[in-house]
Structure formats: structure tokens, C-alpha cells
Design a protein around this motif. Structure first.
Motif, mmCIF file in Angstrom:
data_model
loop_
_atom_site.group_PDB
_atom_site.id
_atom_site.type_symbol
_atom_site.label_atom_id
_atom_site.label_comp_id
_atom_site.label_asym_id
_atom_site.label_seq_id
_atom_site.Cartn_x
_atom_site.Cartn_y
_atom_site.Cartn_z
ATOM 1 N N CYS A 149 0.750 -1.152 -0.057
ATOM 2 C CA CYS A 149 0.003 0.086 -0.020
ATOM 3 C C CYS A 149 0.733 1.208 0.005
ATOM 4 C CB CYS A 149 -1.063 0.075 1.296
ATOM 5 S SG CYS A 149 -0.063 0.138 2.827
ATOM 6 N N ALA A 150 0.362 2.248 -0.429
ATOM 7 C CA ALA A 150 1.170 3.787 -0.131
ATOM 8 C C ALA A 150 1.220 4.151 1.178
ATOM 9 C CB ALA A 150 0.316 4.568 -1.077
ATOM 10 N N ARG A 151 2.043 4.782 1.512
ATOM 11 C CA ARG A 151 2.320 5.365 2.901
ATOM 12 C C ARG A 151 1.273 6.120 3.200
ATOM 13 N NH1 ARG A 151 5.171 10.170 5.066
ATOM 14 N NH2 ARG A 151 5.877 9.609 7.255
ATOM 15 N N GLY A 152 0.440 5.865 4.284
ATOM 16 C CA GLY A 152 -0.471 6.961 4.798
ATOM 17 C C GLY A 152 -2.152 6.145 4.333
ATOM 18 N N GLN A 153 -1.865 5.232 3.456
ATOM 19 C CA GLN A 153 -2.997 4.545 3.155
ATOM 20 C C GLN A 153 -3.663 3.727 4.232
ATOM 21 O OE1 GLN A 153 -2.534 2.391 -0.521
ATOM 22 N NE2 GLN A 153 -4.667 1.725 -0.683
ATOM 23 N N LEU A 154 -2.864 3.029 5.162
ATOM 24 C CA LEU A 154 -3.036 2.551 6.294
ATOM 25 C C LEU A 154 -2.777 3.261 7.533
ATOM 26 C CD1 LEU A 154 -2.556 -1.308 5.443
ATOM 27 C CD2 LEU A 154 -4.576 0.030 5.130
ATOM 28 N N VAL A 155 -3.509 3.235 8.528
ATOM 29 C CA VAL A 155 -2.956 3.888 9.757
ATOM 30 C C VAL A 155 -3.389 2.994 11.037
ATOM 31 C CG1 VAL A 155 -3.366 6.279 8.863
ATOM 32 C CG2 VAL A 155 -5.260 5.227 9.889
ATOM 33 N N ILE A 164 -7.992 1.041 7.131
ATOM 34 C CA ILE A 164 -7.833 1.871 5.965
ATOM 35 C C ILE A 164 -8.167 3.472 6.429
ATOM 36 C CG2 ILE A 164 -8.716 2.220 3.671
ATOM 37 C CD1 ILE A 164 -9.569 -0.607 3.568
ATOM 38 N N SER A 165 -7.232 4.175 5.956
ATOM 39 C CA SER A 165 -7.439 5.660 6.544
ATOM 40 C C SER A 165 -8.434 6.186 5.587
ATOM 41 C CB SER A 165 -6.126 6.423 6.398
ATOM 42 O OG SER A 165 -6.254 7.608 6.529
ATOM 43 N N PRO A 166 -9.379 7.152 6.149
ATOM 44 C CA PRO A 166 -10.373 7.862 5.364
ATOM 45 C C PRO A 166 -9.732 9.209 5.188
ATOM 46 C CG PRO A 166 -10.936 7.840 7.743
ATOM 47 C CD PRO A 166 -9.676 6.767 7.763
ATOM 48 N N ASN A 167 -8.671 9.656 5.436
ATOM 49 C CA ASN A 167 -7.991 10.767 5.292
ATOM 50 C C ASN A 167 -6.781 10.496 4.317
ATOM 51 O OD1 ASN A 167 -9.873 12.187 7.124
ATOM 52 N ND2 ASN A 167 -8.608 11.442 8.791
ATOM 53 N N PHE A 168 -6.563 9.487 3.708
ATOM 54 C CA PHE A 168 -5.447 9.425 2.524
ATOM 55 C C PHE A 168 -5.938 10.123 1.420
ATOM 56 C CE2 PHE A 168 -3.865 6.835 -0.816
ATOM 57 C CZ PHE A 168 -2.544 7.142 -0.591
ATOM 58 N N TYR A 169 -5.321 11.057 0.819
ATOM 59 C CA TYR A 169 -5.524 11.788 0.034
ATOM 60 C C TYR A 169 -4.377 11.560 -1.339
ATOM 61 C CZ TYR A 169 -8.720 14.142 3.070
ATOM 62 O OH TYR A 169 -9.647 14.174 3.804
ATOM 63 N N GLY A 170 -3.558 10.694 -1.113
ATOM 64 C CA GLY A 170 -2.701 10.291 -2.045
ATOM 65 C C GLY A 170 -1.335 10.929 -1.973
ATOM 66 N N LEU A 171 -0.353 10.367 -2.418
ATOM 67 C CA LEU A 171 1.229 10.604 -2.720
ATOM 68 C C LEU A 171 1.354 12.005 -3.364
ATOM 69 C CD1 LEU A 171 3.120 7.349 -2.859
ATOM 70 C CD2 LEU A 171 2.435 8.507 -0.551
ATOM 71 N N THR A 172 2.517 12.653 -3.200
ATOM 72 C CA THR A 172 2.530 13.888 -4.211
ATOM 73 C C THR A 172 3.445 13.174 -5.431
ATOM 74 O OG1 THR A 172 4.624 14.254 -2.851
ATOM 75 C CG2 THR A 172 2.844 15.617 -2.240
ATOM 76 N N ALA A 173 3.832 13.799 -6.262
ATOM 77 C CA ALA A 173 4.589 13.326 -7.370
ATOM 78 C C ALA A 173 6.028 12.909 -6.965
ATOM 79 C CB ALA A 173 4.652 14.332 -8.485
ATOM 80 N N LEU A 204 4.352 7.829 13.713
ATOM 81 C CA LEU A 204 4.073 6.619 14.237
ATOM 82 C C LEU A 204 2.970 6.087 13.763
ATOM 83 C CD1 LEU A 204 4.871 4.443 16.388
ATOM 84 C CD2 LEU A 204 3.651 5.711 17.902
ATOM 85 N N SER A 205 1.751 6.724 13.454
ATOM 86 C CA SER A 205 0.690 6.253 12.922
ATOM 87 C C SER A 205 0.703 5.803 11.576
ATOM 88 C CB SER A 205 -0.597 7.192 12.987
ATOM 89 O OG SER A 205 -0.331 8.216 12.211
ATOM 90 N N MET A 206 1.522 6.062 10.873
ATOM 91 C CA MET A 206 1.866 5.611 9.288
ATOM 92 C C MET A 206 2.938 4.893 8.883
ATOM 93 S SD MET A 206 0.646 8.926 6.963
ATOM 94 C CE MET A 206 2.266 10.143 7.541
ATOM 95 N N ASP A 207 3.915 4.970 9.768
ATOM 96 C CA ASP A 207 5.264 4.173 9.563
ATOM 97 C C ASP A 207 5.435 3.029 10.366
ATOM 98 O OD1 ASP A 207 6.178 5.961 7.713
ATOM 99 O OD2 ASP A 207 6.497 7.497 9.071
ATOM 100 N N PHE A 208 4.310 2.439 10.668
ATOM 101 C CA PHE A 208 4.435 1.054 11.555
ATOM 102 C C PHE A 208 4.593 -0.190 10.710
ATOM 103 C CE2 PHE A 208 -0.022 1.785 10.308
ATOM 104 C CZ PHE A 208 -0.400 0.538 10.080
ATOM 105 N N LEU A 209 4.580 0.022 9.312
ATOM 106 C CA LEU A 209 4.937 -1.211 8.351
ATOM 107 C C LEU A 209 6.285 -1.078 7.858
ATOM 108 C CD1 LEU A 209 1.489 -1.183 6.700
ATOM 109 C CD2 LEU A 209 2.190 -2.594 8.475
#
Length: 271
Positions: A149-155, A164-173, A204-209
Motif C-alpha cells: 500500500c502507499a504510505r498513509g493508506q493504512l494507519v 484503512i485511512s479515511p483521510n488518505f489523499y494520495g502521494l505527491t509526485a 508513528l501512525s503511518m510508519d508502523f509497516l
């Protein structure tokens, strides 16, 4: 990927030149919606397709709350019946990597698996494995090594549950070009402070994987930007047929596997 978004994601799905047909999407949406309602899953996902000689296996994942620990895998060959797959055992995960014959499409089929690393007279050199065990083990191996998954997609919530994060708005370019922006969907195998020591923007909430840039050997992942740099695609060299896409600066993303269930064990020698 979320089965209710297959129509929206269809244009991004490209696995070995194969795209989802209108008929397949309609069958999946109808049958998996019913499966979701019957089992009260919060999310139902289409995981992919494993080729077999007689009938291909189509795999789905039902998720309740915890994305890492509270999910069940189902299979079908006709879209009328979805069978629940058991948890994979370690010995079958190993044996499935040694199996060379194609899947038959019969869950009760039995095959012989030869472990050439053992002596000829060793009673464990040749083992019998049911196709159900092999299917479950193959899916487990792919999930552990290639489902991402993309970073921030799971929290991770404060109670330790991964959602699954409801506030994931995608990675930047710029983020989408980096392998460290993509994470394995599995319990972390590296030390808890690995990301803390390697990321200046640690959260911590995003980088646990575990991030895939630490996978060995270097180069086992193929990352490309297509559609004029608006969509990132990731493919695993270990598991041909695995595909992950992410539309940059949007929450649109999905994982799909379409292949024969065989791992390419020669990758370390090819890079």
C-alpha cells in the motif's frame, strides 16, 4: 482492491496485458456484495486470479476491522459459491514454493512435492499436498512478500488496530517516485525503530509497516510512472502477475494479482 470501485479502476488495471472485462466486473460486484452482506464485512476486496488447468481460482478478501489481523480469504471457480480458505501453515508455505505442476482447479486434488534438498532416502523428501493447502499457502506467500500500500493508506489507531485511512489523499509526485513511499501489508518484520532512524518525517501512525525499499536484493521491485506521470505502477519481480497502482494526489489505489501462483526464485541471480 475494493470491489465496489472496480468500474472506476478498470482503466488503471494492467496485469501482463490483461484487463478486467465488463462481464467479470459485473460477476464480481454482484457475488461479492452478497458475500459481504452475509458475513457483515466492513470491506470486501477482489484480490486476484490464479490460473488453473480446468477452472481458474478467483480470490476475495473480507475485512472486518483490523486490516492486518482481521480478514478472511475466499475462493470461487464459478461465482456461485465462495469457499472460505483456512489459515496457511508454515510447512505448506514452504512446500508450495517447491510445487512445479500447474494448479488443477479442483480444491480436493492431491499432488506430490519433491524436496530435492533432502537425501534420497529421507522419508520427507516426497510429500503429498492437497490443492486447498497449496492455494492457501500461495496466497499467503504473495500477501507477505508482495501485497503493498502507499504510505498513509493504512494507519494505526491508539488501540493498535490497523485500519484503512479515511483521510488518505494520495502521494505527491515526488513521493510517488520513491520506493520508501510504499509499505508491505503485513506485521512489521524489522525492528520498531527502523523507520524512525531512516525517515526525517517519521509518523508513528503511518510508519508502523516495513517499506519495500529495504527488500533484498535491490532492484526486486519495478516502479514506473505512466499516463504522463499521473499514475504510479509497482510490480514485483519475485511474483510475476502482481500489480499495484496509485493515482497521484488522489486516494485511488489498488492491488491485484493475476498469474499462475509460481514464485520466480531466480531473481537474486538475474539482478
Amino acid at each position: 482492491m475494493n470491489v465496489h470501485k472496480l468500474w472506476d479502476y478498470r482503466e488503471y488495471i494492467k496485469v501482463n496485458g490483461v484487463m478486467l472485462t465488463n462481464e467479470l466486473i459485473s460477476l464480481l460486484e454482484t457475488s461479492l456484495t452478497l458475500l459481504q452482506v452475509e458475513n457483515h464485512f466492513s470491506t470486501i476486496q477482489y484480490w486476484g486470479q490464479i490460473y488453473a488447468m480446468d477452472k481458474d481460482y478467483y480470490i476475495a478478501v473480507g475485512i472486518n476491522d483490523d486490516v492486518l489481523n482481521d480478514k478472511k480469504y475466499f475462493y470461487t471457480t464459478d461465482f456461485n459459491f465462495w469457499g472460505l480458505l483456512p489459515r496457511a501453515k508454515k510447512k505448506y508455505k514452504f512446500l508450495s514454493l517447491l510445487a512445479t505442476v500447474p494448479f488443477r482447479g479442483d480444491i480436493a486434488e492431491k499432488i506430490k512435492v519433491l524436496d530435492e534438498a533432502l537425501e534420497i532416502n529421507d522419508p520427507d523428501r516426497c510429500r503429498i499436498m492437497k490443492e486447498e493447502k497449496r492455494l492457501t499457502a500461495t496466497i499467503s506467500n504473495i500477501c507477505e512478500e508482495a501485497e503493498i500500500c502507499a504510505r498513509g493508506q493504512l494507519v494505526k489507531r491508539s488501540d493498535g488496530t490497523a485500519v484503512i485511512s479515511p483521510n488518505f489523499y494520495g502521494l505527491t509526485a515526488s513521493e510517488a517516485k520513491l520506493l520508501k513511499s510504499y509499505l508491505h501489508i503485513r506485521p512489521a518484520q524489522h525492528k520498531w525503530n527502523t523507520n524512525l532512524l531512516t525517515r526525517a518525517d517519521y509518523n508513528l501512525s503511518m510508519d508502523f509497516l516495513d517499506s519495500i525499499d529495504m527488500d533484498i536484493p535491490n532492484g526486486c521491485w519495478n516502479l514506473s510512472l505512466e499516463n504522463v506521470g499521473t499514475v504510479a505502477y509497482l510490480k514485483s519481480l519475485y511474483w510475476p502477475g502482481m500489480m499495484y497502482f496509485h493515482k497521484i494526489k488522489t486516494p485511488d489505489a489498488g492491488f491485484l494479482y493475476v498469474g499462475n501462483g509460481r514464485k520466480n526464485l531466480d531473481v537474486p541471480f538475474l539482478l
